[in-house]
Write a protein that holds these residues in place. Structure first.
Motif, mmCIF file in Angstrom:
data_model
loop_
_atom_site.group_PDB
_atom_site.id
_atom_site.type_symbol
_atom_site.label_atom_id
_atom_site.label_comp_id
_atom_site.label_asym_id
_atom_site.label_seq_id
_atom_site.Cartn_x
_atom_site.Cartn_y
_atom_site.Cartn_z
ATOM 1 N N GLU A 76 -6.848 1.502 -7.511
ATOM 2 C CA GLU A 76 -5.443 1.151 -7.544
ATOM 3 C C GLU A 76 -5.507 0.439 -9.092
ATOM 4 N N PHE A 77 -4.767 1.007 -9.955
ATOM 5 C CA PHE A 77 -4.686 0.569 -11.371
ATOM 6 C C PHE A 77 -3.296 -0.363 -11.504
ATOM 7 N N GLU A 78 -3.291 -1.358 -12.422
ATOM 8 C CA GLU A 78 -2.034 -2.234 -12.534
ATOM 9 C C GLU A 78 -0.884 -1.506 -13.407
ATOM 10 N N ASN A 79 -1.248 -0.733 -14.143
ATOM 11 C CA ASN A 79 -0.113 -0.129 -14.901
ATOM 12 C C ASN A 79 -0.867 1.068 -15.754
ATOM 13 N N MET A 80 -0.314 1.780 -16.657
ATOM 14 C CA MET A 80 -0.695 3.040 -17.141
ATOM 15 C C MET A 80 -1.821 2.752 -18.276
ATOM 16 N N ASP A 81 -1.530 1.447 -18.897
ATOM 17 C CA ASP A 81 -2.682 1.192 -19.988
ATOM 18 C C ASP A 81 -3.817 0.813 -19.454
ATOM 19 N N PRO B 205 7.208 4.824 -4.298
ATOM 20 C CA PRO B 205 8.509 4.853 -4.923
ATOM 21 C C PRO B 205 9.375 3.450 -4.446
ATOM 22 N N LEU B 206 8.825 3.011 -3.484
ATOM 23 C CA LEU B 206 9.508 1.703 -2.899
ATOM 24 C C LEU B 206 9.213 0.525 -3.952
ATOM 25 N N GLY B 207 7.895 0.746 -4.591
ATOM 26 C CA GLY B 207 7.512 -0.372 -5.384
ATOM 27 C C GLY B 207 7.213 -1.650 -4.775
ATOM 28 N N ILE B 208 6.665 -1.505 -3.633
ATOM 29 C CA ILE B 208 6.043 -2.842 -2.785
ATOM 30 C C ILE B 208 4.878 -3.378 -3.491
ATOM 31 N N MET B 209 4.102 -2.411 -3.786
ATOM 32 C CA MET B 209 2.841 -2.801 -4.201
ATOM 33 C C MET B 209 2.905 -2.946 -5.722
ATOM 34 N N GLY B 210 3.985 -2.955 -6.278
ATOM 35 C CA GLY B 210 4.095 -3.196 -7.902
ATOM 36 C C GLY B 210 4.695 -2.026 -8.408
ATOM 37 N N GLY C 204 5.234 2.345 0.362
ATOM 38 C CA GLY C 204 5.105 1.150 0.690
ATOM 39 C C GLY C 204 3.722 0.625 0.568
ATOM 40 N N PRO C 205 3.157 -0.123 1.680
ATOM 41 C CA PRO C 205 1.793 -0.563 1.706
ATOM 42 C C PRO C 205 0.858 0.588 2.309
ATOM 43 N N TYR C 206 1.291 1.539 2.567
ATOM 44 C CA TYR C 206 0.776 2.783 3.416
ATOM 45 C C TYR C 206 0.257 3.905 2.553
ATOM 46 N N LEU C 207 -0.708 4.301 3.025
ATOM 47 C CA LEU C 207 -1.438 5.684 2.388
ATOM 48 C C LEU C 207 -1.404 6.686 3.406
ATOM 49 N N ILE D 204 -0.552 2.152 -10.031
ATOM 50 C CA ILE D 204 -0.772 3.582 -9.909
ATOM 51 C C ILE D 204 -2.051 3.754 -9.095
ATOM 52 N N PHE D 205 -1.835 4.588 -8.234
ATOM 53 C CA PHE D 205 -3.158 4.827 -7.167
ATOM 54 C C PHE D 205 -3.775 6.083 -7.344
ATOM 55 N N VAL D 206 -4.872 6.409 -7.476
ATOM 56 C CA VAL D 206 -5.902 7.536 -7.749
ATOM 57 C C VAL D 206 -6.636 7.850 -6.714
ATOM 58 N N MET D 207 -6.626 9.065 -6.517
ATOM 59 C CA MET D 207 -7.759 9.582 -5.209
ATOM 60 C C MET D 207 -8.438 10.917 -6.351
ATOM 61 N N GLU D 208 -9.554 10.430 -6.784
ATOM 62 C CA GLU D 208 -10.440 11.518 -7.549
ATOM 63 C C GLU D 208 -10.808 12.803 -6.833
#
Length: 65
Positions: free
Chosen positions: A27-32, A4-9, A58-61, A13-17
């Motif tokens: 980590e994915f750059e964008n939706m495409d 929500p802060l947009g620090i990582m861009g 932010g930069p934390y998970l 998008i971050f995914v945990m399967e």
């Protein structure tokens, strides 16, 4: 998940399967890139996660081990 802060861009998008027993975060750059399955970076977490309550802030998970 998105930061929500947009620090990582702002489009990152971050995914945990799955929801338990794994220890990787993608980590994915964008939706495409996400739809195409092209990850920018893969993180190996120190502990396996359990549950669906993970969040990127932010930069934390934050996740349940």
């Amino acid at each position: 998940m998105k930061d929500p802060l947009g620090i990582m861009g702002t489009e990152t998008i971050f995914v945990m399967e799955y929801y338990y027993g794994r220890h990787t975060l993608e980590e994915f750059e964008n939706m495409d890139k996400f739809k195409a399955g092209v990850s920018r970076k893969t993180y190996t977490l120190p502990y396996r996660y359990d549950g669906t309550g993970a969040v990127v802030y932010g930069p934390y998970l934050y996740y349940n081990k």
